[in-house]
Design a protein around this motif. Sequence first.
Motif, short mmCIF file in Angstrom:
data_model
loop_
_atom_site.label_atom_id
_atom_site.label_comp_id
_atom_site.label_asym_id
_atom_site.label_seq_id
_atom_site.Cartn_x
_atom_site.Cartn_y
_atom_site.Cartn_z
N ILE A 16 0.84 -1.21 0.00
CA ILE A 16 0.00 0.00 0.00
C ILE A 16 0.87 1.25 0.00
O ILE A 16 0.62 2.20 -0.75
N VAL A 17 1.90 1.26 0.85
CA VAL A 17 2.78 2.43 0.96
C VAL A 17 3.53 2.68 -0.35
O VAL A 17 3.59 3.82 -0.84
N ASN A 18 4.09 1.64 -0.91
CA ASN A 18 4.84 1.80 -2.17
C ASN A 18 3.92 2.12 -3.34
O ASN A 18 4.37 2.66 -4.36
N GLY A 19 2.65 1.77 -3.19
CA GLY A 19 1.69 2.05 -4.26
C GLY A 19 1.09 3.45 -4.21
O GLY A 19 0.22 3.80 -5.02
N GLY A 20 1.51 4.27 -3.26
CA GLY A 20 1.06 5.65 -3.20
C GLY A 20 -0.16 5.91 -2.34
O GLY A 20 -0.64 7.04 -2.26
N GLY A 21 -0.67 4.86 -1.69
CA GLY A 21 -1.77 5.05 -0.73
C GLY A 21 -3.05 5.57 -1.33
O GLY A 21 -3.76 6.38 -0.71
N SER A 22 -3.39 5.09 -2.53
CA SER A 22 -4.63 5.54 -3.18
C SER A 22 -5.84 5.23 -2.30
O SER A 22 -5.99 4.12 -1.77
N GLY A 23 -6.70 6.22 -2.15
CA GLY A 23 -7.90 6.06 -1.32
C GLY A 23 -7.66 6.26 0.16
O GLY A 23 -8.60 6.20 0.95
N ILE A 24 -6.41 6.47 0.55
CA ILE A 24 -6.08 6.67 1.97
C ILE A 24 -5.46 8.05 2.18
O ILE A 24 -5.89 8.81 3.05
N LEU A 25 -4.44 8.38 1.38
CA LEU A 25 -3.74 9.65 1.53
C LEU A 25 -4.49 10.79 0.83
O LEU A 25 -5.13 10.58 -0.22
N PRO A 26 -4.40 12.01 1.36
CA PRO A 26 -4.95 13.17 0.65
C PRO A 26 -4.05 13.53 -0.53
O PRO A 26 -2.88 13.13 -0.59
N ALA A 27 -4.56 14.29 -1.46
CA ALA A 27 -3.81 14.63 -2.67
C ALA A 27 -2.53 15.38 -2.36
O ALA A 27 -1.49 15.18 -3.01
N GLU A 28 -2.55 16.27 -1.33
CA GLU A 28 -1.37 17.08 -1.03
C GLU A 28 -0.19 16.26 -0.52
O GLU A 28 0.95 16.73 -0.51
N ALA A 29 -0.44 15.01 -0.09
CA ALA A 29 0.65 14.16 0.38
C ALA A 29 1.49 13.64 -0.79
O ALA A 29 2.60 13.14 -0.56
N ALA A 30 0.97 13.76 -1.99
CA ALA A 30 1.70 13.35 -3.20
C ALA A 30 2.20 11.91 -3.13
O ALA A 30 3.30 11.58 -3.57
N GLY A 31 1.39 11.04 -2.54
CA GLY A 31 1.70 9.61 -2.52
C GLY A 31 2.67 9.18 -1.43
O GLY A 31 3.04 8.00 -1.37
N SER A 32 3.09 10.08 -0.54
CA SER A 32 4.03 9.72 0.52
C SER A 32 3.31 9.72 1.88
O SER A 32 2.67 10.70 2.25
N PHE A 33 3.48 8.61 2.62
CA PHE A 33 2.87 8.51 3.94
C PHE A 33 3.68 9.22 5.02
O PHE A 33 3.18 9.44 6.12
N GLU A 34 4.93 9.59 4.70
CA GLU A 34 5.78 10.20 5.72
C GLU A 34 5.16 11.49 6.25
O GLU A 34 4.79 12.38 5.48
N GLY A 35 5.04 11.56 7.55
CA GLY A 35 4.46 12.73 8.19
C GLY A 35 2.95 12.68 8.34
O GLY A 35 2.37 13.52 9.03
N TRP A 36 2.31 11.67 7.75
CA TRP A 36 0.85 11.65 7.72
C TRP A 36 0.23 10.64 8.69
O TRP A 36 -0.95 10.32 8.58
N PHE A 37 1.02 10.18 9.64
CA PHE A 37 0.48 9.34 10.72
C PHE A 37 0.36 10.20 11.97
O PHE A 37 1.34 10.75 12.45
N GLU A 38 -0.84 10.31 12.49
CA GLU A 38 -1.06 11.10 13.70
C GLU A 38 -0.54 10.35 14.93
O GLU A 38 -0.90 9.18 15.16
#
Length: 395
Positions: free
Chosen positions: A199-221
């Motif tokens: 999921i992480v390497n695939g860009g997190g489609s359906g999970i990450l917002p658009a502004e994250a540009a496919g990177s989960f770094e920084g987006w875990f609360e």
Amino acid sequence: MADNFNDFFDENTHWVEGNANPPGGSLEPPQPPKSRKEMRKRREKRKQRHTMVIIAVIVVIALMVCGGYFGVKKLKSIRDSQSQTTAVIADYPGPGDGDVQFTVEEGQGADVIAKNLFKQKIIKSAAAFTSVVMANDAKLYPGTFSLKKHMAASDVLAILSDSSNASGFLDVKSGERVADVLDAAARLSGIDRSEFDTIVNGGGSGILPAEAAGSFEGWFEPGSYNVQSMTSASDILKAMVDKRIAKLDELGVPSGSDRERVMIIASIAEAEVNKSDYYAKVTRVIENRLDQGMALGMDSTVAYGNNVKSAEVTTAMTQDASNPYNTYQIAGLPPTPISNPGDNAISAALNPEPGDWLYFCTVNLNTGETKFAATADEHNQNVAELRQWQAANGQ
């Protein structure tokens, strides 16, 4: 006619025996009989006195009854109070017996936890547990803990206040990187790490917002997550990202590309210093350098690009221009955040402290003391202080 003949004769008849003289020696003429009106008045007064006596007796009896009632009630209240006091201090001596798995849910307070502990017969009274929590000003962590029945409340607290004793709950900390979070998530949930990587390497489609540009770094609360109750890697990742988005909205972080910029700056501040008092000064240094077109020159970004800790950064790493996170060689911000920043760092990115600083240097690696400078000369003095500290401490 008189109502009572005996009263009439007792009060109005004077007896004389024979011709005997009274003690005074002379015989006085008898008193004339009283009128009917006077007799009625006397009878009425007598009745009033009798009535008053009866009323007084009734009042005394009533007071005695009331006094007895309230006295019994007061004694019952004292007894109940003593019983409650006994309940407050009721506690098992420990160490307990048997094995019990006890779960603390995210957001549960000490009162709720105490009631659940009591229901499972782990503690003798809820009050015993809440009292030791308050006395120690302890923090209780979510998770599933191994306890026993009939434990002392203080022993239970020692376990529930240590997050390392929890299982099943993922504890995401400020400053952690995605890789570290995923390692823990896979271990605690029992879900294979490869499912997270896909999921992480695939860009997190359906999970990450658009502004994250496919990177989960920084987006875990940062926070605790009951990953054992979740059935897939996607559910776990989405829970952490959704909570992050909600927190950014709460903090008033602007949306779109501005949001990602704030996250990048906040993540650098989180990684560079270990005291919240310094965050807003670090974010000011970053903004000042960006405004002047200076390279940020942050060890933390170089370390992230090399997957090492900041203390492990080498001179060769700072000279490697192929690392997109090398802010010594590449001007501007790195392409993504480098960690999961906490609330304080995010707030500092939104509101940098006013100042003309362009440099900062941690001069004591044990305490985290950091000094800020507006000129290179001043900064060099701070670096010299750091070198002295390192020499004195064998580093």
